[in-house]
Design a protein around this motif. Structure first.
Motif, PDB file in Angstrom:
ATOM      1  N   LEU A   1      84.759  50.104  43.791  1.00  0.00           N
ATOM      2  CA  LEU A   1      85.737  49.979  44.872  1.00  0.00           C
ATOM      3  C   LEU A   1      86.917  49.111  44.449  1.00  0.00           C
ATOM      4  N   GLY A   2      86.618  48.001  43.777  1.00  0.00           N
ATOM      5  CA  GLY A   2      87.686  47.114  43.329  1.00  0.00           C
ATOM      6  C   GLY A   2      88.647  47.804  42.376  1.00  0.00           C
ATOM      7  N   ARG A   3      88.109  48.583  41.448  1.00  0.00           N
ATOM      8  CA  ARG A   3      88.976  49.303  40.507  1.00  0.00           C
ATOM      9  C   ARG A   3      89.824  50.355  41.223  1.00  0.00           C
ATOM     10  N   ALA A   4      89.241  50.997  42.223  1.00  0.00           N
ATOM     11  CA  ALA A   4      89.998  51.998  42.975  1.00  0.00           C
ATOM     12  C   ALA A   4      91.150  51.357  43.739  1.00  0.00           C
ATOM     13  N   ILE A   5      90.920  50.189  44.308  1.00  0.00           N
ATOM     14  CA  ILE A   5      91.976  49.501  45.062  1.00  0.00           C
ATOM     15  C   ILE A   5      93.068  49.003  44.125  1.00  0.00           C
ATOM     16  N   GLN A   6      92.702  48.606  42.922  1.00  0.00           N
ATOM     17  CA  GLN A   6      93.690  48.137  41.961  1.00  0.00           C
ATOM     18  C   GLN A   6      94.579  49.260  41.427  1.00  0.00           C
ATOM     19  N   ASP A   7      94.107  50.512  41.530  1.00  0.00           N
ATOM     20  CA  ASP A   7      94.897  51.666  41.096  1.00  0.00           C
ATOM     21  C   ASP A   7      95.928  51.975  42.180  1.00  0.00           C
ATOM     22  N   TRP A   8      97.074  51.289  42.131  1.00  0.00           N
ATOM     23  CA  TRP A   8      98.011  51.333  43.258  1.00  0.00           C
ATOM     24  C   TRP A   8      98.648  52.707  43.417  1.00  0.00           C
ATOM     25  N   ARG A   9      98.803  53.452  42.333  1.00  0.00           N
ATOM     26  CA  ARG A   9      99.370  54.794  42.474  1.00  0.00           C
ATOM     27  C   ARG A   9      98.403  55.721  43.206  1.00  0.00           C
ATOM     28  N   GLY A  10      97.131  55.649  42.824  1.00  0.00           N
ATOM     29  CA  GLY A  10      96.136  56.442  43.531  1.00  0.00           C
ATOM     30  C   GLY A  10      96.006  56.013  44.981  1.00  0.00           C
ATOM     31  N   LEU A  11      96.120  54.703  45.231  1.00  0.00           N
ATOM     32  CA  LEU A  11      96.029  54.188  46.597  1.00  0.00           C
ATOM     33  C   LEU A  11      97.220  54.670  47.423  1.00  0.00           C
ATOM     34  N   LEU A  12      98.377  54.794  46.792  1.00  0.00           N
ATOM     35  CA  LEU A  12      99.552  55.294  47.496  1.00  0.00           C
ATOM     36  C   LEU A  12      99.347  56.746  47.930  1.00  0.00           C
ATOM     37  N   VAL A  13      98.694  57.536  47.074  1.00  0.00           N
ATOM     38  CA  VAL A  13      98.359  58.914  47.449  1.00  0.00           C
ATOM     39  C   VAL A  13      97.431  58.920  48.661  1.00  0.00           C
ATOM     40  N   ILE A  14      96.399  58.097  48.619  1.00  0.00           N
ATOM     41  CA  ILE A  14      95.434  58.044  49.716  1.00  0.00           C
ATOM     42  C   ILE A  14      96.098  57.626  51.020  1.00  0.00           C
TER      43      ILE A  14
END
Length: 367
Positions: free
Chosen positions: A176-189
């Motif tokens: 979860l932490g790595r997913a949140i740190q991926d800001w480009r992927g988080l922007l898509v979400i």
């Protein structure tokens, strides 16, 4: 049904707990915030457990929370019970989506995810209007008791139907932490949040809007929620089909543009019943066609799709919370006719969000 039935019961809930229209909107807002925070964390904490166990636990908690809603003596207890509802759903929904996405080849993911989320649209075409009618006729407690019974039956069905040894990728809080740190992927979400936020500016307060400007009571509101649900079912199926053919980004581009053009019409009341029915169905089709296309984008940019889908499910309810909060602020300063313009303005921001997030992920080679 357990999530959205409260939308159709805002008026009786307001009367029962002495809440204003914007105060009653907190029933959905608090649920949405609890889901947004709790779902990714709970999915990560249970990432090593069998999928069947997690799904059954989530549905069991959901059933318990519906009973807690019925027994709530005050608004504060009601809001606390809705937090439990959010945590139960937050365990169940993303796990189901991840299982479906992993079970089919990429060219069929749109239709598979649309099938999973058909439950949300069926809840709107059947559950919300039925719950609204029951709530107005027998009291709002009866609607939530039915939710509790149905949720208990679903819990049993999960234990009976879902295999014990279903394969899955183990995840944890580090994932979860790595997913949140991926800001480009988080922007898509987070496009899910901005898109649905525009819809919930209006949808949360649809019942008061119809009462005030169309003169609808129990039966009229119930019929309109049925029509919205019909449009949502059509949109859910249509969106999966289109996303598999023209791609998720183009699908979402068309749908967001459609929302911008449609929502200002909610400022022009009263209107004829037929005209409003057509508007409501079109709006629902455009709104609920987005689900499959956005989920495909999330799966494709996420290193851990289960976590990505959990974050996307959280973004759904963060959008609901954002939209209902914006709607409440609009109601505090203006009247219900301003909701249409406010929703369209948020949809313009969602369109910009979509384009920027797509551009950034393409630059990284993951769009």
């Amino acid at each position: 049904m357990g999530v959205f039935v409260a939308v159709g019961l805002l008026n009786p809930l307001s009367e029962a707990f002495g809440l204003s229209a914007s105060g009653a909107g907190l029933i959905l807002t608090i649920y949405a915030l609890a889901y947004a925070v709790g779902s990714p964390v709970l999915v990560s904490l249970t990432g090593g457990l069998a999928r069947r166990t997690v799904m059954a636990t989530g549905m069991g908690l959901f059933a318990f929370s519906a009973i807690a809603v019925v027994l709530s003596p005050t608004a504060e207890w009601l809001f606390a019970a809705r937090i439990l509802t959010a945590l139960g759903a937050g365990l169940f929904t993303p796990i189901t989506a991840s299982v479906a996405a992993a079970a089919v080849p990429p060219e069929r993911q749109g239709r598979a995810l649309a099938a999973v989320f058909a439950g949300l649209t069926v809840a709107q075409v059947l559950g919300v209007p039925a719950g609204s009618w029951i709530g107005y006729t027998f009291g709002w407690q009866a609607a939530f008791l039915i939710v509790a019974v149905l949720s208990g039956l679903c819990c049993v069905a999960v234990l009976w139907a879902v295999p014990r040894d279903l394969p899955f990728s183990v995840i944890n809080l580090g994932t979860l932490g790595r997913a949140i740190q991926d800001w480009r992927g988080l922007l898509v979400i987070l496009f899910t949040t901005s898109f649905l936020g525009s819809i919930y500016v209006i949808y949360t307060y649809l019942a008061p809007l119809l009462t005030e400007h169309m003169g609808y009571g129990r039966d009229g509101i119930t019929i309109m929620f049925v029509l919205f649900g019909v449009g949502a079912v059509i949109g859910n199926l249509f969106g999966g089909w289109v996303a598999d053919r023209i791609g998720p980004f183009r699908t979402l581009l068309l749908l967001t543009g459609g929302q911008i053009l449609t929502m200002p019409f909610f400022a022009f009341f009263p209107m004829g019943d037929i005209a409003f029915s057509a508007l409501l169905i079109l709006w629902a089709v455009l709104g609920w066609s987005f689900v499959a296309g956005q989920q495909i984008r999330v799966v494709r940019v996420s290193a851990a799709p289960t976590v990505g889908l959990a974050l996307n499910a959280a973004a759904i309810y963060l959008g609901a919370a954002t939209g209902s909060s914006i709607g409440a602020m609009v109601l505090d300063r203006f009247d219900t006719l301003a909701l249409g313009w406010a929703g369209a303005a948020v949809a313009v921001l969602a369109l910009a969000h979509l384009v920027v997030s797509q551009t950034l992920t393409r630059e990284r080679g993951r769009g």
